[in-house]
Design a protein around this motif. Structure first.
Motif, short mmCIF file in Angstrom:
data_model
loop_
_atom_site.label_atom_id
_atom_site.label_comp_id
_atom_site.label_asym_id
_atom_site.label_seq_id
_atom_site.Cartn_x
_atom_site.Cartn_y
_atom_site.Cartn_z
N VAL A 45 -8.58 -4.82 1.18
CA VAL A 45 -8.35 -3.61 2.23
C VAL A 45 -9.66 -2.82 2.04
O VAL A 45 -9.45 -2.76 0.60
N ASP A 46 -9.96 -2.36 2.94
CA ASP A 46 -10.33 -0.55 2.09
C ASP A 46 -9.50 0.96 2.80
O ASP A 46 -9.06 0.15 4.19
N VAL A 47 -9.81 2.10 1.83
CA VAL A 47 -8.85 3.09 2.27
C VAL A 47 -9.95 4.04 2.18
O VAL A 47 -10.88 4.42 2.08
N VAL A 48 -10.02 3.53 4.18
CA VAL A 48 -10.45 5.02 4.55
C VAL A 48 -11.06 6.59 4.71
O VAL A 48 -11.69 7.25 3.63
N ASP A 49 -8.81 7.04 4.60
CA ASP A 49 -9.06 8.22 3.79
C ASP A 49 -7.48 8.03 4.15
O ASP A 49 -6.17 7.60 4.33
N LEU A 89 -6.46 17.55 -3.61
CA LEU A 89 -5.76 15.82 -4.38
C LEU A 89 -5.89 15.21 -3.57
O LEU A 89 -5.68 13.90 -3.76
N MET A 90 -6.43 14.94 -2.16
CA MET A 90 -6.03 13.86 -1.57
C MET A 90 -7.45 13.08 -1.83
O MET A 90 -6.91 11.61 -1.92
N THR A 91 -8.60 13.88 -2.68
CA THR A 91 -9.55 13.08 -2.93
C THR A 91 -9.12 12.44 -3.93
O THR A 91 -8.99 11.09 -4.36
N ASP A 92 -8.06 12.75 -4.90
CA ASP A 92 -7.57 11.86 -6.47
C ASP A 92 -6.92 11.16 -6.36
O ASP A 92 -6.79 9.60 -6.56
N VAL A 93 -5.61 11.51 -4.59
CA VAL A 93 -5.00 10.16 -4.60
C VAL A 93 -5.76 8.82 -4.10
O VAL A 93 -5.43 8.08 -4.60
N LYS A 94 -6.54 9.09 -3.22
CA LYS A 94 -7.49 8.43 -2.27
C LYS A 94 -8.21 7.97 -3.22
O LYS A 94 -8.77 6.11 -3.64
N GLU A 130 -7.48 6.93 -7.20
CA GLU A 130 -6.77 6.04 -8.02
C GLU A 130 -5.95 4.96 -6.95
O GLU A 130 -6.26 3.89 -7.42
N VAL A 131 -6.16 5.12 -5.25
CA VAL A 131 -5.48 4.03 -5.08
C VAL A 131 -6.56 3.18 -4.76
O VAL A 131 -6.57 1.54 -4.70
N LEU A 132 -8.25 3.32 -4.41
CA LEU A 132 -8.96 2.61 -4.09
C LEU A 132 -9.33 1.52 -5.73
O LEU A 132 -9.61 1.01 -5.60
N GLU A 133 -9.24 2.32 -6.75
CA GLU A 133 -9.15 1.80 -7.86
C GLU A 133 -8.35 0.65 -8.26
O GLU A 133 -7.97 -0.15 -8.63
N LYS A 134 -7.31 1.08 -7.46
CA LYS A 134 -6.22 -0.06 -7.51
C LYS A 134 -5.68 -1.24 -6.55
O LYS A 134 -5.97 -2.95 -7.09
N LEU A 167 0.99 -1.28 -0.09
CA LEU A 167 -0.29 0.00 0.24
C LEU A 167 0.79 1.16 0.17
O LEU A 167 0.41 2.64 -0.58
N ASN A 168 1.71 1.11 0.89
CA ASN A 168 2.98 2.17 0.54
C ASN A 168 3.79 2.16 -0.43
O ASN A 168 3.45 4.88 -1.16
N ARG A 169 3.30 1.88 -1.32
CA ARG A 169 3.88 1.25 -2.83
C ARG A 169 3.05 2.52 -3.89
O ARG A 169 3.82 3.92 -4.67
N VAL A 170 1.87 1.28 -3.62
CA VAL A 170 0.73 2.32 -4.55
C VAL A 170 0.47 3.76 -4.43
O VAL A 170 0.06 4.41 -5.06
N VAL A 171 0.20 4.06 -2.94
CA VAL A 171 -0.01 5.68 -3.02
C VAL A 171 1.07 6.69 -3.02
O VAL A 171 0.59 7.46 -3.60
N ARG A 172 2.31 6.40 -2.84
CA ARG A 172 3.53 6.88 -2.87
C ARG A 172 3.50 6.96 -4.82
O ARG A 172 3.64 8.73 -5.01
#
Length: 300
Positions: free
Chosen positions: A164-168, A144-149, A151-155, A116-121
């Motif tokens: 997993v579920d990304v909350v914030d 920006l934070m909304t767009d990152v979230k 993209e992470v959820l799509e991945k 998850l660290n790699r995907v978020v970065r």
């Protein structure tokens, strides 16, 4: 004795066998039962449960609580105007589907945190490349934070879901790299010094202006006071002269006598004063020779 020993040994074996078939699932965890290396069952409810003894079945536990992943590297990222910035961020996430998580990610929370660290970065890098520094520090930071979230959820919800579920997703700090930060601070310091010098110069100019105006007003006030004093003095002298004239006009002989006395008083004010004249022929001592009369004596 052998029967008693055999009984206790059998009892211990039974107890060990029973204990190996029982396990407790905490309310903060998922219990995953494996049968010969394959997932047999995922237990989501806390309590006491039963399984086959090893090696037929084993159980592992996965945390079901909300987890926090903090950024662990300080590598700079490039903005749209090619400025190098360093960001700190954190992600709040949890394991929602243990089966998918174990099959596609790993058997513990650390495996999910690393991926998850790699995907978020990567998501942050992609979004920051599209934005300027001003946008990172303005209200577009939330976007920006909304767009990152997103993209992470799509991945994590792709063809092979992570379970997993990304909350914030949040940014805690945006800063220039150290070299640029020093340059920015130097420019800020130079700007503050320039403003300070400008204010000092303005203050000094205003001070000189105020002092010059005060000196001018002082000179004007002194000149007006001197003029008024001279005027009053002249009027006093004129009034005194008039009074003296009126007084002396009534008795010229007395006036001459009084003036002579004033002249004597002024001439002999100090004991060391010396005057060399001929009293017999000097007009200055006429009053003394005439016994108080300033008129010349009549010849017989």
């Amino acid at each position: 004795m052998n029967r008693i020993g055999l009984f206790f040994a059998s009892l211990l074996v039974v107890v060990a066998l029973v204990s190996s078939t029982l396990f407790v699932v905490d309310q903060r965890q998922f219990g995953v039962v494996y049968a010969l290396g394959q997932i047999k069952e995922v237990i989501t409810e806390p309590g006491l449960h039963v399984k086959l003894p090893p090696p037929f079945q084993n159980v592992t536990y996965i945390d079901k609580r909300l987890l926090t992943l903090d950024s662990s590297d300080a590598d700079p990222m490039l903005t749209a105007e090619k400025q190098r910035v360093v960001i700190d961020w954190y992600v709040r996430w949890r394991i929602s589907e243990p089966t998918d998580y174990i099959r596609n990610v790993g058997q513990n929370e650390a495996a999910g945190a690393n991926q998850l660290n790699r995907v978020v970065r990567n998501a942050f890098q992609e979004e920051i490349n599209r934005r300027t520094v001003k946008e990172l520090l303005s209200t577009k930071r939330d976007a920006l934070m909304t767009d990152v979230k997103r993209e992470v959820l799509e991945k994590v919800r792709g063809e092979k879901p992570w379970g997993v579920d990304v909350v914030d997703v949040r940014i805690t700090r945006v800063d220039y790299v150290e070299a640029i930060t020093k340059s920015v601070y130097d420019r800020m310091e130079a700007e503050r010094k320039r403003v300070a010098n400008e204010l000092r110069s303005t203050g000094a100019a205003e001070g000189e202006k105020i002092r010059a105006d005060a000196d001018r007003q002082r000179e004007v006030t002194l000149a007006n006071a001197y003029r008024d004093a001279q005027k009053i003095k002249g009027e006093g002298d004129a009034e005194a002269a008039r009074i003296y004239g009126d007084a002396f006009g009534r008795d010229p002989q007395f006036a001459q006598f009084y003036r002579s006395l004033e002249a004597y008083k002024s001439s002999f004010a100090n004991k060391s004063d010396v005057m060399v004249v001929d009293p017999a022929n000097s007009e200055f001592f006429r009053v003394m020779r005439n016994g108080g009369s300033s008129a010349p004596s009549a010849k017989k």
